[in-house]
Design a protein around this motif. Sequence first.
Motif, PDB file in Angstrom:
ATOM      1  N   ALA A  33       1.018  -0.888  -0.111  1.00 50.49           N
ATOM      2  CA  ALA A  33      -0.620   0.213  -0.430  1.00 50.49           C
ATOM      3  C   ALA A  33       1.457   1.287  -0.031  1.00 50.49           C
ATOM      4  CB  ALA A  33      -1.019   0.259   1.305  1.00 50.49           C
ATOM      5  N   LEU A  34       1.734   1.266   0.929  1.00 55.59           N
ATOM      6  CA  LEU A  34       2.529   2.729   0.842  1.00 55.59           C
ATOM      7  C   LEU A  34       3.445   2.934   0.447  1.00 55.59           C
ATOM      8  CD1 LEU A  34       3.877   2.251   5.106  1.00 55.59           C
ATOM      9  CD2 LEU A  34       2.065   3.564   3.758  1.00 55.59           C
ATOM     10  N   ARG A  35       4.233   1.932  -0.984  1.00 53.88           N
ATOM     11  CA  ARG A  35       4.996   1.683  -1.958  1.00 53.88           C
ATOM     12  C   ARG A  35       3.598   2.016  -2.925  1.00 53.88           C
ATOM     13  NH1 ARG A  35      10.139   0.199  -4.052  1.00 53.88           N
ATOM     14  NH2 ARG A  35      10.815   1.598  -5.784  1.00 53.88           N
ATOM     15  N   SER A  36       2.386   1.659  -3.427  1.00 51.11           N
ATOM     16  CA  SER A  36       1.443   2.115  -4.237  1.00 51.11           C
ATOM     17  C   SER A  36       1.453   3.378  -4.332  1.00 51.11           C
ATOM     18  CB  SER A  36       0.616   1.411  -4.190  1.00 51.11           C
ATOM     19  OG  SER A  36       0.737   0.416  -4.594  1.00 51.11           O
ATOM     20  N   ILE A  37       0.822   3.763  -3.436  1.00 52.32           N
ATOM     21  CA  ILE A  37       1.319   5.615  -2.658  1.00 52.32           C
ATOM     22  C   ILE A  37       2.050   6.121  -2.721  1.00 52.32           C
ATOM     23  CG2 ILE A  37       1.050   7.519  -0.655  1.00 52.32           C
ATOM     24  CD1 ILE A  37      -1.261   4.895   0.476  1.00 52.32           C
ATOM     25  N   TYR A  38       3.275   6.034  -3.142  1.00 54.47           N
ATOM     26  CA  TYR A  38       4.650   6.692  -3.390  1.00 54.47           C
ATOM     27  C   TYR A  38       4.581   6.635  -5.035  1.00 54.47           C
ATOM     28  CZ  TYR A  38       9.198   7.549  -4.040  1.00 54.47           C
ATOM     29  OH  TYR A  38      10.406   8.648  -4.190  1.00 54.47           O
ATOM     30  N   GLN A  39       4.101   5.616  -5.511  1.00 59.87           N
ATOM     31  CA  GLN A  39       4.966   5.452  -6.778  1.00 59.87           C
ATOM     32  C   GLN A  39       3.579   6.294  -7.864  1.00 59.87           C
ATOM     33  OE1 GLN A  39       7.013   3.647  -7.523  1.00 59.87           O
ATOM     34  NE2 GLN A  39       6.973   3.786 -10.227  1.00 59.87           N
ATOM     35  N   ASP A  40       2.877   6.761  -7.370  1.00 56.13           N
ATOM     36  CA  ASP A  40       1.350   7.600  -7.498  1.00 56.13           C
ATOM     37  C   ASP A  40       1.896   8.758  -7.467  1.00 56.13           C
ATOM     38  OD1 ASP A  40       0.132   5.113  -9.091  1.00 56.13           O
ATOM     39  OD2 ASP A  40      -1.363   4.904  -7.015  1.00 56.13           O
ATOM     40  N   SER A  41       1.904   9.414  -6.128  1.00 56.39           N
ATOM     41  CA  SER A  41       2.618  10.302  -5.510  1.00 56.39           C
ATOM     42  C   SER A  41       3.008  11.255  -6.879  1.00 56.39           C
ATOM     43  CB  SER A  41       3.130  10.325  -4.353  1.00 56.39           C
ATOM     44  OG  SER A  41       4.560   9.575  -4.136  1.00 56.39           O
ATOM     45  N   LEU A  42       4.220  10.396  -7.701  1.00 56.36           N
ATOM     46  CA  LEU A  42       5.073  11.147  -8.104  1.00 56.36           C
ATOM     47  C   LEU A  42       4.579  11.668  -9.955  1.00 56.36           C
ATOM     48  CD1 LEU A  42       7.732   7.999  -8.810  1.00 56.36           C
ATOM     49  CD2 LEU A  42       8.017   9.793  -7.411  1.00 56.36           C
ATOM     50  N   PHE A  43       3.507  10.837 -10.523  1.00 56.31           N
ATOM     51  CA  PHE A  43       2.357  11.464 -10.584  1.00 56.31           C
ATOM     52  C   PHE A  43       1.777  12.535 -10.292  1.00 56.31           C
ATOM     53  CE2 PHE A  43      -1.886  11.186 -12.195  1.00 56.31           C
ATOM     54  CZ  PHE A  43      -1.800  11.857 -13.942  1.00 56.31           C
ATOM     55  N   VAL A  44       1.321  12.417  -9.608  1.00 55.90           N
ATOM     56  CA  VAL A  44       0.632  13.499  -9.141  1.00 55.90           C
ATOM     57  C   VAL A  44       1.947  14.700  -9.319  1.00 55.90           C
ATOM     58  CG1 VAL A  44      -0.602  14.944  -6.730  1.00 55.90           C
ATOM     59  CG2 VAL A  44      -0.849  12.811  -7.044  1.00 55.90           C
ATOM     60  N   HIS A  45       2.859  14.831  -8.242  1.00 53.75           N
ATOM     61  CA  HIS A  45       3.942  15.730  -8.469  1.00 53.75           C
ATOM     62  C   HIS A  45       4.193  16.230  -9.342  1.00 53.75           C
ATOM     63  CE1 HIS A  45       6.926  18.608  -7.613  1.00 53.75           C
ATOM     64  NE2 HIS A  45       8.022  17.596  -8.139  1.00 53.75           N
ATOM     65  N   GLU A  46       4.222  15.190 -10.723  1.00 58.04           N
ATOM     66  CA  GLU A  46       4.490  15.831 -12.442  1.00 58.04           C
ATOM     67  C   GLU A  46       3.323  16.728 -12.899  1.00 58.04           C
ATOM     68  OE1 GLU A  46       4.797  13.585 -16.835  1.00 58.04           O
ATOM     69  OE2 GLU A  46       4.718  12.278 -14.569  1.00 58.04           O
ATOM     70  N   ILE A  47       2.211  16.299 -12.186  1.00 56.24           N
ATOM     71  CA  ILE A  47       0.681  16.890 -12.871  1.00 56.24           C
ATOM     72  C   ILE A  47       0.362  18.234 -11.778  1.00 56.24           C
ATOM     73  CG2 ILE A  47      -1.455  17.341 -12.655  1.00 56.24           C
ATOM     74  CD1 ILE A  47      -0.589  14.971 -14.756  1.00 56.24           C
ATOM     75  N   SER A  48       0.883  18.477 -10.849  1.00 59.23           N
ATOM     76  CA  SER A  48       0.846  19.390  -9.926  1.00 59.23           C
ATOM     77  C   SER A  48       2.224  20.726 -10.825  1.00 59.23           C
ATOM     78  CB  SER A  48       1.457  19.021  -8.772  1.00 59.23           C
ATOM     79  OG  SER A  48       2.804  19.458  -8.288  1.00 59.23           O
ATOM     80  N   GLN A  49       3.489  20.138 -11.431  1.00 61.37           N
ATOM     81  CA  GLN A  49       4.342  21.578 -11.902  1.00 61.37           C
ATOM     82  C   GLN A  49       4.080  21.730 -12.765  1.00 61.37           C
ATOM     83  OE1 GLN A  49       6.940  22.398 -10.331  1.00 61.37           O
ATOM     84  NE2 GLN A  49       5.548  21.260  -8.502  1.00 61.37           N
ATOM     85  N   LEU A  50       2.534  20.785 -13.740  1.00 62.20           N
ATOM     86  CA  LEU A  50       2.394  21.401 -14.973  1.00 62.20           C
ATOM     87  C   LEU A  50       1.578  22.818 -15.445  1.00 62.20           C
ATOM     88  CD1 LEU A  50       0.406  18.680 -16.603  1.00 62.20           C
ATOM     89  CD2 LEU A  50       3.607  18.864 -17.520  1.00 62.20           C
ATOM     90  N   TRP A  51       0.752  23.062 -13.685  1.00 64.89           N
ATOM     91  CA  TRP A  51       0.007  24.707 -13.316  1.00 64.89           C
ATOM     92  C   TRP A  51       0.650  24.374 -11.828  1.00 64.89           C
ATOM     93  CZ3 TRP A  51      -3.046  20.217 -15.382  1.00 64.89           C
ATOM     94  CH2 TRP A  51      -2.764  20.470 -16.371  1.00 64.89           C
ATOM     95  N   PRO A  52       1.598  24.976 -12.347  1.00 65.57           N
ATOM     96  CA  PRO A  52       2.356  25.361 -10.580  1.00 65.57           C
ATOM     97  C   PRO A  52       1.270  26.408  -9.727  1.00 65.57           C
ATOM     98  CG  PRO A  52       3.658  26.502 -12.287  1.00 65.57           C
ATOM     99  CD  PRO A  52       2.909  25.255 -12.741  1.00 65.57           C
ATOM    100  N   MET A  53       1.292  27.572 -10.577  1.00 65.24           N
ATOM    101  CA  MET A  53       0.116  28.422  -9.701  1.00 65.24           C
ATOM    102  C   MET A  53      -0.538  28.115  -9.340  1.00 65.24           C
ATOM    103  SD  MET A  53      -0.771  27.815 -13.152  1.00 65.24           S
ATOM    104  CE  MET A  53       0.610  28.738 -13.978  1.00 65.24           C
ATOM    105  N   LEU A  54      -1.309  26.717  -9.690  1.00 66.01           N
ATOM    106  CA  LEU A  54      -2.913  26.432  -9.058  1.00 66.01           C
ATOM    107  C   LEU A  54      -2.805  25.669  -7.336  1.00 66.01           C
ATOM    108  CD1 LEU A  54      -4.520  25.190 -12.144  1.00 66.01           C
ATOM    109  CD2 LEU A  54      -4.401  27.557 -11.064  1.00 66.01           C
ATOM    110  N   PRO A  55      -3.254  26.118  -7.103  1.00 64.95           N
ATOM    111  CA  PRO A  55      -2.974  25.425  -5.293  1.00 64.95           C
ATOM    112  C   PRO A  55      -3.502  24.105  -5.861  1.00 64.95           C
ATOM    113  CG  PRO A  55      -5.522  26.337  -5.779  1.00 64.95           C
ATOM    114  CD  PRO A  55      -4.387  26.793  -6.433  1.00 64.95           C
TER     115      PRO A  55
END
Length: 528
Positions: A33-55
């Motif tokens: 579970a923890l490893r899966s969450i960490y793996q998915d968090s990399l995708f979340v970080h990638e998307i957040s960096q596409l629009w860094p100005m958005l909360p």
Amino acid sequence: MAASSEEQRTTTRDSIYRAARSIKRRDNSLYNALRSIYQDSLFVHEISQLWPMLPLLANLRCGLWYSPRFDATCYFKSTDGHTNNLSFNTSRLNLHLPLLAGEKGGCIIIDSTRKGKRFPDSMSKTIPIWSCVLNRSIFNHLKRLCNTDAGLPSDDDLDGDKIRQVLDKWDCSLHLPLWVSNTERASIEARLDEWTRELDESGADIASLASCLRKPLRPLWVSQKTVIWLNAVPEPDSWDFTPLILVSASVSGELQHRTNSEFSWNYIPGAGDDEESWARGLSPNVFWTHVDDLIHWGPDLCNQKVAEIVENDRVYRAQRGQEAPQVVVKCSKSNGKVNHAKSDEIMSLSTSKPKIGMMIVDEDNLVSWLASTNLAVGASLVAGKVTSIDCILNCDQNPISVPLSYLEEHLHLPMKGSKYDRFSISRELGSAVNFAKLKMSSGKKLLVCCQDGEDISVCVCLAILMSLFNQEGAFDGGKSFEEKSITKMEMRRVLIFICKYAVNARPSRGNLRQVFGFLSSQLENSDQ
């Protein structure tokens, strides 16, 4: 002989069932579970960096696991978007979200699901319904202003002509993802007028939303299967709407076996969901504090290390007078002996930890003042540290450490949610209201607190406001109570007022039902 054959078949079925459950528990291990969450968090970080100005916002509770840093939280339930149970819930208006999106030009919301879908129903239907109803209500408000040629109470001071320009481009249509059927779309569209009317009648501050939002809200959906051309990522200002970018963190599908240079592990879609069943007392912020170590230790040491981390965190909070219940270890027995193996099917940890919504805000923000009512709602772990209050009503199961100066101004009324005791809150509300009346009559500022500041304390504040305040929101000690009509609509109106200031408020239906029953019985007794 026939009976023996039947018993043998039953034994075989039971053995297969136990083996299947054992395999499922192994696949859904804590490390997986923890490893899966960490793996998915990399995708979340990638998307957040596409629009860094958005909360970046987490949809409670699952979404909060997928990033170490969120700007805020929201609470949209998938059940409000389930087929044959579609609803627009005025108890979960999340009005802080459009205000934040209007200020920043949009927002990114994170959630996930285990059910094999690309998106949870909270993103497929609940949020689209919510955004459409808000758009329609704001449109109606702007139209009324335009007809009266009045200006909006904002820095821009919009006049009638500018309001008409906004109205001409305002989109009130329903935007759903392609996978929602036409039948379900038609069912939703048939109820939009009803839901908009409920919002208009609820007393929600639509004027503030209208003054903040210059473009209508509109959801966009992003998953790990979404194709995004990195050289053509649009800026939010280029859209003719305020984007709500709905990010489903996980890869849809079944368990997937993955291997790296160190460990083999099974990927779990939506691993952050239903944390009570797997997290063993670990909370998102503690996980992200120790994430590198947890991933490095691997599956063999994960359970042991998590137990140590959770206990160390409990001791740390206990030393500071914060909520810190003892972690309980439950071991299964085999042949009369305690089995001390560290496998998932043997050992489980449970703890009554602080709710995850508290983990991303500082302590000052865990107390929310309800306008100028001298009434505040908050979490018990910081109740004794707030210097701006005069007295404390603690509804937590556990007592809190308060300064000596508060000993005469502190009342502990332990309450349980309706899930555990159907009448716990209603039994104590009379004492709670009397204490509030005694203290607030002399102008004192009262803090009502519970473990998370999101449910029971909110319900107690609702009972106090309904019992001791008039329709205009002024304290009168209950003089106007007999003139009130205790209806669900009136309760909803006051609850929306509370949620405007306590944005993490999430009162359960069962607890609200106890408040309604208490108020109704008080009104009946006053008539006799």
